[in-house]
Write an enzyme that holds these catalytic residues in place. Structure first.
Site, mmCIF file in Angstrom:
data_model
loop_
_atom_site.group_PDB
_atom_site.id
_atom_site.type_symbol
_atom_site.label_atom_id
_atom_site.label_comp_id
_atom_site.label_asym_id
_atom_site.label_seq_id
_atom_site.Cartn_x
_atom_site.Cartn_y
_atom_site.Cartn_z
ATOM 1 N N GLU A 60 0.817 -1.215 0.000
ATOM 2 C CA GLU A 60 0.000 0.000 0.000
ATOM 3 C C GLU A 60 0.851 1.264 0.000
ATOM 4 O O GLU A 60 0.528 2.234 -0.668
ATOM 5 C CB GLU A 60 -0.932 0.032 1.218
ATOM 6 C CG GLU A 60 -1.614 1.383 1.321
ATOM 7 C CD GLU A 60 -2.863 1.425 2.142
ATOM 8 O OE1 GLU A 60 -3.020 0.606 3.045
ATOM 9 O OE2 GLU A 60 -3.681 2.318 1.850
ATOM 10 N N ASP A 78 -0.279 -5.207 3.094
ATOM 11 C CA ASP A 78 -0.774 -3.997 3.738
ATOM 12 C C ASP A 78 -0.157 -3.997 5.138
ATOM 13 O O ASP A 78 -0.503 -4.840 5.972
ATOM 14 C CB ASP A 78 -2.311 -4.017 3.813
ATOM 15 C CG ASP A 78 -2.861 -2.660 4.216
ATOM 16 O OD1 ASP A 78 -2.084 -1.848 4.767
ATOM 17 O OD2 ASP A 78 -4.060 -2.418 3.992
ATOM 18 N N ILE A 80 -0.331 -1.967 7.715
ATOM 19 C CA ILE A 80 -1.353 -1.764 8.754
ATOM 20 C C ILE A 80 -2.692 -1.608 8.044
ATOM 21 O O ILE A 80 -2.910 -0.620 7.341
ATOM 22 C CB ILE A 80 -1.076 -0.508 9.617
ATOM 23 C CG1 ILE A 80 0.287 -0.618 10.310
ATOM 24 C CG2 ILE A 80 -2.187 -0.316 10.645
ATOM 25 C CD1 ILE A 80 0.631 0.568 11.206
ATOM 26 N N ASP A 81 -3.549 -2.594 8.180
ATOM 27 C CA ASP A 81 -4.894 -2.457 7.630
ATOM 28 C C ASP A 81 -5.790 -2.022 8.782
ATOM 29 O O ASP A 81 -5.931 -2.747 9.772
ATOM 30 C CB ASP A 81 -5.391 -3.782 7.040
ATOM 31 C CG ASP A 81 -6.752 -3.593 6.394
ATOM 32 O OD1 ASP A 81 -6.878 -2.711 5.535
ATOM 33 O OD2 ASP A 81 -7.696 -4.304 6.785
ATOM 34 N N THR A 83 -5.670 1.692 9.635
ATOM 35 C CA THR A 83 -4.820 2.739 10.224
ATOM 36 C C THR A 83 -5.619 3.664 11.146
ATOM 37 O O THR A 83 -5.122 4.103 12.178
ATOM 38 C CB THR A 83 -4.131 3.548 9.101
ATOM 39 O OG1 THR A 83 -3.311 2.645 8.374
ATOM 40 C CG2 THR A 83 -3.260 4.659 9.645
ATOM 41 N N ASP A 206 -5.985 -4.891 0.563
ATOM 42 C CA ASP A 206 -6.977 -5.043 1.639
ATOM 43 C C ASP A 206 -7.536 -6.468 1.672
ATOM 44 O O ASP A 206 -7.840 -7.007 2.732
ATOM 45 C CB ASP A 206 -8.153 -4.086 1.455
ATOM 46 C CG ASP A 206 -7.760 -2.619 1.486
ATOM 47 O OD1 ASP A 206 -6.930 -2.253 2.318
ATOM 48 O OD2 ASP A 206 -8.297 -1.841 0.661
HETATM 49 C C1 IPD Z 1 -8.897 0.510 4.992
HETATM 50 C C2 IPD Z 1 -9.599 -0.564 5.807
HETATM 51 C C3 IPD Z 1 -11.100 -0.323 5.851
HETATM 52 C C4 IPD Z 1 -11.705 -0.245 4.456
HETATM 53 C C5 IPD Z 1 -10.993 0.825 3.640
HETATM 54 C C6 IPD Z 1 -9.470 0.558 3.598
HETATM 55 P P1 IPD Z 1 -6.306 1.142 5.543
HETATM 56 O O1 IPD Z 1 -7.509 0.225 4.905
HETATM 57 O O2 IPD Z 1 -9.387 -1.840 5.273
HETATM 58 O O3 IPD Z 1 -11.741 -1.365 6.543
HETATM 59 O O4 IPD Z 1 -13.074 0.074 4.559
HETATM 60 O O5 IPD Z 1 -11.514 0.821 2.323
HETATM 61 O O6 IPD Z 1 -8.830 1.571 2.878
HETATM 62 O O7 IPD Z 1 -6.292 2.429 4.789
HETATM 63 O O8 IPD Z 1 -6.605 1.322 6.973
HETATM 64 O O9 IPD Z 1 -5.102 0.303 5.282
HETATM 65 CA CA CA Z 2 -5.935 -1.412 3.954
HETATM 66 CA CA CA Z 3 -2.911 0.243 5.189
#
Ligand code: IPD
Ligand code: CA
Ligand code: CA
Length: 257
Positions: A60, A78, A80-81, A83, A206
């Protein structure tokens, strides 16, 4: 190797939570990135290229120097999914690491460091949560399902009317949740903690790992219109218990028409 990377990356993000975190806006106040996202991604990339110098990486935070499209074996990460959860809640975030070869998912790992929960799967060898094998054998009816979605919170959703479809869906199922880490939410479907997950648009990092986990647990993961998921592009995603997959797909696609 993917498990080791996910665990050390998770431990690093937890460690960094002990200090103040530098938060930046990416595109808006609700699209965040921290110095930790970048540090963790760098850490994972270094570990991968040390061991597998001929593999590519799609991450990412785009910290990999090569062009991901040039590689037959591609790691999709990813760091940190979730964030926003990382910054606000300091729980409910995950590390997501997948390995694809010529577009086929081989390994998926999603690690929740704050609960020390490791969801993982190897193609053809089943899915696990820590030591427990996962299997979606329970016959769940759509009316009895606990679903998870993040589709109705943006302008585009309103424009194409999916917010209304999801609203009607909410009236049909037992309950709706939104946890804030797609990788964890889809892994929770594999573990039976949620029965289904729907999103109108996710990035490849994701869902890349979690879709392998849910499929290996016996669940189904496709685009919302039922087409196969891509491995390296943005896509809508529906992942659920197989018992009501067809009913949910039809609901999502017919309700708005
Ligand atoms: C997000 C998370 C969130 C989803 C968003 C993503 P991030 O990732 O997965 O659940 O609804 O579309 O962008 O930005 O925290 O890595
Ligand atoms: Ca993510
Ligand atoms: Ca992320």
């Amino acid at each position: 190797m993917a498990i080791h990377c996910a665990k050390t990356a998770g431990a690093l993000s937890l460690e960094r939570l002990k200090q103040p975190i530098l938060v930046e806006y990416k595109t808006s106040a609700s699209d965040l990135v921290t110095a930790v996202d970048k540090e963790v991604e760098k850490h994972v990339i270094q570990a991968i290229i040390k061991e597998f110098p001929d593999h590519g990486i799609l991450g990412e935070e785009s910290m990999f120097e090569g062009n991901p499209a040039d590689y037959e074996t591609l790691w999709i990460i990813d760091p940190i999914d979730g964030t926003t959860n990382f910054v606000h809640q300091q729980i409910n975030f995950s590390v997501s690491i997948a390995v694809y070869h010529k577009g086929e998912g081989l390994v998926g790992v999603v690690y929740d460091p704050s609960r020390d929960e490791l969801f993982y799967a190897v193609k053809g060898q089943g899915a696990y949560l820590n030591d427990r094998r996962l299997g979606l054998t329970k016959q769940v009816k759509l009316e009895e399902a606990l679903l998870c979605t993040s589709v109705f919170w943006n302008k585009r959703a309103e424009q194409i009317g999916i917010d209304q479809i999801v609203k009607r869906l909410a009236g049909k199922v037992r309950g709706m949740r939104l946890l804030g880490s797609a990788a964890l939410e889809i892994s929770y479907v594999a573990a039976g903690r949620l029965d289904g997950y729907v999103s109108m648009s996710l990035n490849a990092w994701d869902f890349g790992a979690a879709r392998i986990i849910v499929e290996e647990a016996g669940g189904v993961a496709t685009k919302m219109n039922g087409e196969p998921l891509p491995f390296d592009q943005k896509s809508s995603v529906m992942a659920c218990n197989p018992a009501f997959y067809e009913e949910l797909r039809q609901f999502l696609n017919l309700e708005g028409k």
